[in-house]
Enzyme design. Sequence first.
Site, PDB file in Angstrom:
ATOM      1  N   THR A  13       0.851  -1.193   0.000  1.00  0.00           N
ATOM      2  CA  THR A  13       0.000   0.000   0.000  1.00  0.00           C
ATOM      3  C   THR A  13       0.880   1.234   0.000  1.00  0.00           C
ATOM      4  O   THR A  13       2.002   1.205   0.523  1.00  0.00           O
ATOM      5  CB  THR A  13      -0.944   0.040   1.216  1.00  0.00           C
ATOM      6  OG1 THR A  13      -1.711   1.250   1.163  1.00  0.00           O
ATOM      7  CG2 THR A  13      -0.206  -0.007   2.540  1.00  0.00           C
ATOM      8  N   HIS A  14       0.369   2.309  -0.596  1.00  0.00           N
ATOM      9  CA  HIS A  14       1.048   3.602  -0.550  1.00  0.00           C
ATOM     10  C   HIS A  14       0.278   4.566   0.347  1.00  0.00           C
ATOM     11  O   HIS A  14       0.552   5.755   0.354  1.00  0.00           O
ATOM     12  CB  HIS A  14       1.205   4.169  -1.964  1.00  0.00           C
ATOM     13  CG  HIS A  14       2.217   3.432  -2.787  1.00  0.00           C
ATOM     14  ND1 HIS A  14       1.934   2.255  -3.433  1.00  0.00           N
ATOM     15  CD2 HIS A  14       3.537   3.679  -3.022  1.00  0.00           C
ATOM     16  CE1 HIS A  14       3.027   1.828  -4.059  1.00  0.00           C
ATOM     17  NE2 HIS A  14       4.010   2.674  -3.822  1.00  0.00           N
ATOM     18  N   GLY A  17      -2.024   5.748   6.301  1.00  0.00           N
ATOM     19  CA  GLY A  17      -3.001   5.385   7.330  1.00  0.00           C
ATOM     20  C   GLY A  17      -3.264   3.883   7.315  1.00  0.00           C
ATOM     21  O   GLY A  17      -3.269   3.208   8.353  1.00  0.00           O
ATOM     22  N   ASP A  74      -7.810  -3.480  -0.545  1.00  0.00           N
ATOM     23  CA  ASP A  74      -8.584  -2.509  -1.310  1.00  0.00           C
ATOM     24  C   ASP A  74      -9.863  -2.260  -0.525  1.00  0.00           C
ATOM     25  O   ASP A  74     -10.532  -3.198  -0.091  1.00  0.00           O
ATOM     26  CB  ASP A  74      -8.901  -2.979  -2.726  1.00  0.00           C
ATOM     27  CG  ASP A  74      -9.311  -1.787  -3.569  1.00  0.00           C
ATOM     28  OD1 ASP A  74      -8.442  -0.943  -3.871  1.00  0.00           O
ATOM     29  OD2 ASP A  74     -10.507  -1.651  -3.900  1.00  0.00           O
ATOM     30  N   LYS A 183     -10.541   1.100  17.046  1.00  0.00           N
ATOM     31  CA  LYS A 183     -11.099   0.904  15.698  1.00  0.00           C
ATOM     32  C   LYS A 183     -10.924  -0.547  15.241  1.00  0.00           C
ATOM     33  O   LYS A 183     -11.823  -1.121  14.633  1.00  0.00           O
ATOM     34  CB  LYS A 183     -10.412   1.884  14.723  1.00  0.00           C
ATOM     35  CG  LYS A 183     -10.894   1.772  13.292  1.00  0.00           C
ATOM     36  CD  LYS A 183     -10.197   2.778  12.379  1.00  0.00           C
ATOM     37  CE  LYS A 183     -10.458   2.449  10.919  1.00  0.00           C
ATOM     38  NZ  LYS A 183      -9.692   3.286   9.986  1.00  0.00           N
TER      39      LYS A 183
END
Length: 211
Positions: A13-14, A17, A74, A183
């Site tokens: 991932t880029h 967060g 995703d 979370k």
Amino acid sequence: MHRRITDKLVVATHNPGKLAEMNELLAPYGIAAVSAGELGLAEPEETGNDFRSNAAIKAIAAAQATGLAAFADDSGIVVDALDGAPGIYSARWAGPSKDFNAAMAQIERLLQERGATTPDRRTAHFVSALCVAWPDDHREEVEARVDGTLIWPPRGTAGFGYDPMFLPDGHDRTFGEMTSIEKHGLPPLGLGLSHRARAFVKLAEICLEPR
Ligand code: ITT
């Protein structure tokens, strides 16, 4: 047959967060992880029609580029009153400057236009599709969601993306008002709260062993 993750893993991932959350989720399993950003990997074009295909595109690209197993997420927010938008286009709604205040304001504008002012008209869910791909094309894929309501104005500065607008069902604080641990909502807090943590629980069952 399912395959276990044993070696070093590329977190494909880029999004900083997401990367932080994916690393936190992996931490109890003692897997050495390196991010796509650290390796300078290119971001593949997300040409899939659903979350699952786009997660696979990202994981396969990183696995092929590095020769290592690669882990991709995703995800996005699906707003019922907007016929499922922004959905797989959640990142794009923030534009090239990744302005999620603007993206949240856009959702709010559209909800107002559609007269979605009461909580029952403002339901939404986050989806996370996770894929681990190996260089020999083996893949493990899981998906999960969390349901909630969109509030306005946004609340909280924790998390990322659409978190400050999303009130998960059964809670009185938005994801933006929760620590990442809250979370995730994993034991001892619960069995998984966020879409990503819930999907990760499924992945861990088939691919990981606690250390
Ligand atoms: P990578 O593809 O490099 O992983 P990205 O940000 O482009 O990063 P996606 O294509 O999966 O990732 O877009 C998902 C978007 O949905 C993301 O940018 C967030 O804005 C939003 N999103 C996903 N999960 C979220 C979460 O837990 N909290 C808030 N927003 C989230």
